[in-house]
Design a protein around this motif. Structure first.
Motif, PDB file in Angstrom:
ATOM      1  N   PHE A 145     -19.596  20.066 -31.609  1.00 51.49           N
ATOM      2  CA  PHE A 145     -18.364  20.382 -32.276  1.00 51.49           C
ATOM      3  C   PHE A 145     -18.225  20.923 -33.462  1.00 51.49           C
ATOM      4  O   PHE A 145     -17.595  21.714 -33.684  1.00 51.49           O
ATOM      5  CB  PHE A 145     -17.889  18.806 -32.288  1.00 51.49           C
ATOM      6  CG  PHE A 145     -17.691  18.286 -31.164  1.00 51.49           C
ATOM      7  CD1 PHE A 145     -16.218  18.722 -30.336  1.00 51.49           C
ATOM      8  CD2 PHE A 145     -17.934  16.940 -30.355  1.00 51.49           C
ATOM      9  CE1 PHE A 145     -15.733  18.244 -29.306  1.00 51.49           C
ATOM     10  CE2 PHE A 145     -17.125  16.550 -29.295  1.00 51.49           C
ATOM     11  CZ  PHE A 145     -16.224  17.180 -28.876  1.00 51.49           C
ATOM     12  N   GLY A 184     -18.579  24.607 -33.536  1.00 54.52           N
ATOM     13  CA  GLY A 184     -17.861  25.108 -32.195  1.00 54.52           C
ATOM     14  C   GLY A 184     -16.588  25.879 -32.746  1.00 54.52           C
ATOM     15  O   GLY A 184     -15.846  26.261 -31.797  1.00 54.52           O
ATOM     16  N   PHE A 240     -13.808  24.392 -34.459  1.00 58.28           N
ATOM     17  CA  PHE A 240     -12.687  23.709 -34.097  1.00 58.28           C
ATOM     18  C   PHE A 240     -12.018  23.313 -35.796  1.00 58.28           C
ATOM     19  O   PHE A 240     -12.807  22.527 -36.074  1.00 58.28           O
ATOM     20  CB  PHE A 240     -12.874  22.420 -33.186  1.00 58.28           C
ATOM     21  CG  PHE A 240     -13.216  22.913 -31.959  1.00 58.28           C
ATOM     22  CD1 PHE A 240     -12.594  23.198 -30.790  1.00 58.28           C
ATOM     23  CD2 PHE A 240     -14.785  22.485 -31.510  1.00 58.28           C
ATOM     24  CE1 PHE A 240     -13.130  23.605 -29.683  1.00 58.28           C
ATOM     25  CE2 PHE A 240     -15.329  22.598 -30.247  1.00 58.28           C
ATOM     26  CZ  PHE A 240     -14.550  23.333 -29.496  1.00 58.28           C
ATOM     27  N   ASN A 241     -10.820  23.240 -35.817  1.00 58.01           N
ATOM     28  CA  ASN A 241     -10.413  22.664 -37.088  1.00 58.01           C
ATOM     29  C   ASN A 241     -10.268  21.296 -37.051  1.00 58.01           C
ATOM     30  O   ASN A 241     -10.139  20.582 -37.801  1.00 58.01           O
ATOM     31  CB  ASN A 241      -9.110  23.416 -37.199  1.00 58.01           C
ATOM     32  CG  ASN A 241      -8.654  23.644 -38.983  1.00 58.01           C
ATOM     33  OD1 ASN A 241      -9.784  23.509 -39.675  1.00 58.01           O
ATOM     34  ND2 ASN A 241      -7.648  24.017 -39.014  1.00 58.01           N
ATOM     35  N   ASP A 242     -10.128  20.696 -35.756  1.00 54.23           N
ATOM     36  CA  ASP A 242     -10.159  19.326 -35.518  1.00 54.23           C
ATOM     37  C   ASP A 242     -11.028  18.767 -34.946  1.00 54.23           C
ATOM     38  O   ASP A 242     -11.450  17.591 -34.556  1.00 54.23           O
ATOM     39  CB  ASP A 242      -9.005  18.820 -34.890  1.00 54.23           C
ATOM     40  CG  ASP A 242      -9.335  19.546 -33.406  1.00 54.23           C
ATOM     41  OD1 ASP A 242      -9.742  20.519 -33.069  1.00 54.23           O
ATOM     42  OD2 ASP A 242      -8.364  19.047 -32.386  1.00 54.23           O
ATOM     43  N   PHE A 243     -12.410  19.243 -35.427  1.00 55.39           N
ATOM     44  CA  PHE A 243     -13.738  18.795 -34.781  1.00 55.39           C
ATOM     45  C   PHE A 243     -14.229  17.503 -35.110  1.00 55.39           C
ATOM     46  O   PHE A 243     -14.739  16.626 -34.298  1.00 55.39           O
ATOM     47  CB  PHE A 243     -15.051  19.925 -35.179  1.00 55.39           C
ATOM     48  CG  PHE A 243     -15.645  19.515 -36.488  1.00 55.39           C
ATOM     49  CD1 PHE A 243     -16.717  18.515 -36.571  1.00 55.39           C
ATOM     50  CD2 PHE A 243     -15.199  20.236 -37.552  1.00 55.39           C
ATOM     51  CE1 PHE A 243     -17.339  18.353 -37.718  1.00 55.39           C
ATOM     52  CE2 PHE A 243     -16.104  19.846 -38.827  1.00 55.39           C
ATOM     53  CZ  PHE A 243     -17.027  18.991 -38.851  1.00 55.39           C
ATOM     54  N   ARG A 292     -12.219  15.243 -32.832  1.00 56.20           N
ATOM     55  CA  ARG A 292     -12.637  15.190 -31.658  1.00 56.20           C
ATOM     56  C   ARG A 292     -14.195  14.604 -31.206  1.00 56.20           C
ATOM     57  O   ARG A 292     -14.212  14.068 -30.179  1.00 56.20           O
ATOM     58  CB  ARG A 292     -13.014  16.701 -31.175  1.00 56.20           C
ATOM     59  CG  ARG A 292     -12.040  17.815 -31.018  1.00 56.20           C
ATOM     60  CD  ARG A 292     -12.094  18.932 -30.814  1.00 56.20           C
ATOM     61  NE  ARG A 292     -10.815  19.981 -30.562  1.00 56.20           N
ATOM     62  CZ  ARG A 292     -10.619  20.763 -29.634  1.00 56.20           C
ATOM     63  NH1 ARG A 292     -11.689  20.870 -28.685  1.00 56.20           N
ATOM     64  NH2 ARG A 292      -9.443  21.560 -29.763  1.00 56.20           N
ATOM     65  N   SER A 310     -15.699  30.381 -36.219  1.00 52.39           N
ATOM     66  CA  SER A 310     -14.537  30.095 -37.249  1.00 52.39           C
ATOM     67  C   SER A 310     -13.389  30.957 -37.629  1.00 52.39           C
ATOM     68  O   SER A 310     -12.518  30.615 -38.212  1.00 52.39           O
ATOM     69  CB  SER A 310     -15.421  30.004 -38.791  1.00 52.39           C
ATOM     70  OG  SER A 310     -15.621  31.375 -39.056  1.00 52.39           O
ATOM     71  N   ASP A 349      -8.240  26.165 -43.074  1.00 52.26           N
ATOM     72  CA  ASP A 349      -8.987  26.401 -42.051  1.00 52.26           C
ATOM     73  C   ASP A 349     -10.562  26.121 -42.133  1.00 52.26           C
ATOM     74  O   ASP A 349     -11.374  26.595 -41.469  1.00 52.26           O
ATOM     75  CB  ASP A 349      -8.920  27.892 -41.474  1.00 52.26           C
ATOM     76  CG  ASP A 349      -7.583  28.141 -40.958  1.00 52.26           C
ATOM     77  OD1 ASP A 349      -7.108  27.388 -40.131  1.00 52.26           O
ATOM     78  OD2 ASP A 349      -7.016  29.270 -41.108  1.00 52.26           O
ATOM     79  N   ARG A 407     -13.121  24.730 -39.688  1.00 52.39           N
ATOM     80  CA  ARG A 407     -13.763  25.515 -38.505  1.00 52.39           C
ATOM     81  C   ARG A 407     -14.927  26.020 -38.895  1.00 52.39           C
ATOM     82  O   ARG A 407     -15.674  26.578 -37.884  1.00 52.39           O
ATOM     83  CB  ARG A 407     -12.712  26.946 -38.511  1.00 52.39           C
ATOM     84  CG  ARG A 407     -11.315  26.270 -37.853  1.00 52.39           C
ATOM     85  CD  ARG A 407     -10.553  27.684 -37.453  1.00 52.39           C
ATOM     86  NE  ARG A 407     -11.270  28.178 -36.377  1.00 52.39           N
ATOM     87  CZ  ARG A 407     -10.615  29.556 -35.728  1.00 52.39           C
ATOM     88  NH1 ARG A 407      -9.614  29.972 -36.143  1.00 52.39           N
ATOM     89  NH2 ARG A 407     -11.145  30.004 -34.887  1.00 52.39           N
TER      90      ARG A 407
END
Length: 448
Positions: A133, A136, A138-141, A144, A349, A381, A384
């Motif tokens: 994660f 990965g 993801f800005n919301d890792f 998640r 990213s 961001d 990310r």
């Protein structure tokens, strides 16, 4: 057929091999040394032990031997081909991870966890700030991670030290320290030598603005931790960071020299690069006059171990090093390399990594207005790139410092204020004043 410590059936020809495997996995989960030797003993007893080969892959990766790790993971996958589904899928996930198939591995982990929630090893690859994660894109890792852990929490209860540490730290990083810290405290009670839980607890202190308490915790816990263990230098980095943020620069520098710099660090090169580069840049921003040899030392490590750009989070720290030694040619090559990787879709990213590398180059070159604009626009961001909140704060520090040095004290203070009112409360007005020194006070007087 035997069972592992999570109560899952596991295929081996030796009960002792399974015991050694369990101990090795626990040591890896606690970030304690010695897992590789235990797995070697297990494989001597049962050379066809599929999940033993998978565990050996992880132990090798923890030593930085990724080539051998891939070989062991592939061997584990092949040996597990005709085993029960849980073991077969477990080995497939490990193989995907070490082949670099991150997105496929992450999808497989989520599916696997829905069926086998207590299969902790595959699940663990998705977790942490450098996990599937975290890296990965993801800005919301962070959210998640919490969501995944929530789906399996029923399978672990309140007495599994590994799960409590993993879940607690994920909650802390997601802005839920009040929920996560009790879990981390419980995990440490159950297994006091759990460096993963100790690390998460340090982040809890950081997020709540308790710098003095956090440093006291590290000072008490760290002496019992093997200096050769993977997280020793990083926990010392946290201690130095707390001291630096409190304005105690001499002590922060002493910790860096004794426990963090390349000559004394015994962790992975990537960890050493990230911690050294960010500490030295933070110390420089805070007004510390650094011996040029300190930057040169980390630059030598970069030349030996990092021949080209790769992971976005690492790339931005390479930029810090090149800026620190004024290696303009290497900086230019880094920026061009990152641009090429972006065109090839190999920087999850997104464009934030390019802006940060260019912003760091501008900052180190004294072009503060350009640096401020480039770095400030990446702030939404930052997640990310992966890494922890505390680690990514170096980019916020840069945005603040560049803004102030460009003469825009109002913008710098606003960036800092947004952080200290949401989290990391010790990074407040007093920190801002120390961060930018006399220039901050001058600019403040001019704008008042």
């Amino acid at each position: 057929m035997y069972q592992d410590r999570f109560g899952q059936r596991i295929t081996s020809q030796s009960a002792r091999a399974v015991e050694l495997y369990d101990d090795a996995v626990d040591r890896m989960f606690a970030l304690q040394p010695g897992s590789g030797v235990l797995i070697d003993e297990a494989l001597d007893l049962d050379p066809a032990f599929a999940l033993g080969h998978c565990a050996k892959a992880r132990a090798l990766a923890g030593k930085g031997d990724n080539a051998q790790a891939r070989d062991y993971a592939a061997r584990g996958r092949d040996l597990a081909a005709n085993l029960p589904e849980r073991e077969h899928r477990h080995a497939e996930i490990v193989s995907l991870v070490f082949q670099g198939e991150s997105m496929a591995a992450l999808d497989a982990v989520r599916e696997h966890a829905s069926v086998y929630p207590r299969d902790a090893v595959p699940l663990s690859f998705a977790l942490g700030v450098y996990g599937l994660f975290g890296f990965g894109g993801f800005n919301d890792f962070r959210e998640r991670q919490v969501e995944l852990l929530e789906t399996v929490a029923h399978a672990y209860g309140q007495d599994d030290w590994w799960f409590l540490a993993s879940y607690g730290w994920a909650l802390v990083e997601a802005g839920r320290s009040d929920d996560g810290i009790p879990m981390l405290d419980r995990a440490l009670t159950l297994r006091p030598d759990n460096a993963n839980a100790a690390h998460g607890r340090v982040h809890g202190y950081y997020e709540q603005g308790a710098a003095e308490e956090g440093e006291a915790f590290i000072k008490a816990w760290l002496p019992g931790y093997d200096r050769g263990a993977i997280l020793h230098a990083h926990l010392a980095w946290h201690q130095a960071l707390f001291a630096l943020q409190r304005g105690e620069m001499e002590r922060a520098q002493a910790i860096y020299l004794a426990s963090i710099r390349p000559a004394v660090s015994r962790t992975l090169p990537m960890f050493t690069l990230i911690d050294c580069a960010s500490f030295l840049l933070r110390a420089s921003m805070a007004g510390r006059d650094l011996d040029a040899e300190q930057w040169k030392e980390i630059h030598r490590l970069v030349e030996e171990r990092f021949s080209k750009p790769g992971i976005p989070f690492v790339n931005t720290h390479l930029a810090m090093v090149y800026g620190g030694v004024e290696d303009n040619e290497a900086m230019k090559n880094l920026e061009q390399g990152v641009a090429t990787l972006l065109e090839e879709g190999k920087q999850p990213s997104g464009g934030a990594v390019a802006d940060l590398c260019s912003g760091i180059a501008a900052y180190c070159g004294g072009r503060y207005r350009d640096a401020a604009l480039l770095i400030r626009r990446t702030l939404p961001d930052l997640a990310r790139l992966g890494g922890s909140n505390a680690q990514r704060d170096v980019y916020i520090d840069l945005a603040v410092s560049a803004s102030v040095r460009a003469g825009d004290f109002k913008a710098g203070r606003e960036v800092a204020k947004q952080r200290w009112t949401r989290r990391a409360g010790h990074l407040d007005d007093a920190w801002l004043d120390r961060q930018c020194g006399r220039e901050t006070r001058v600019r403040s007087a001019q704008t008042s």
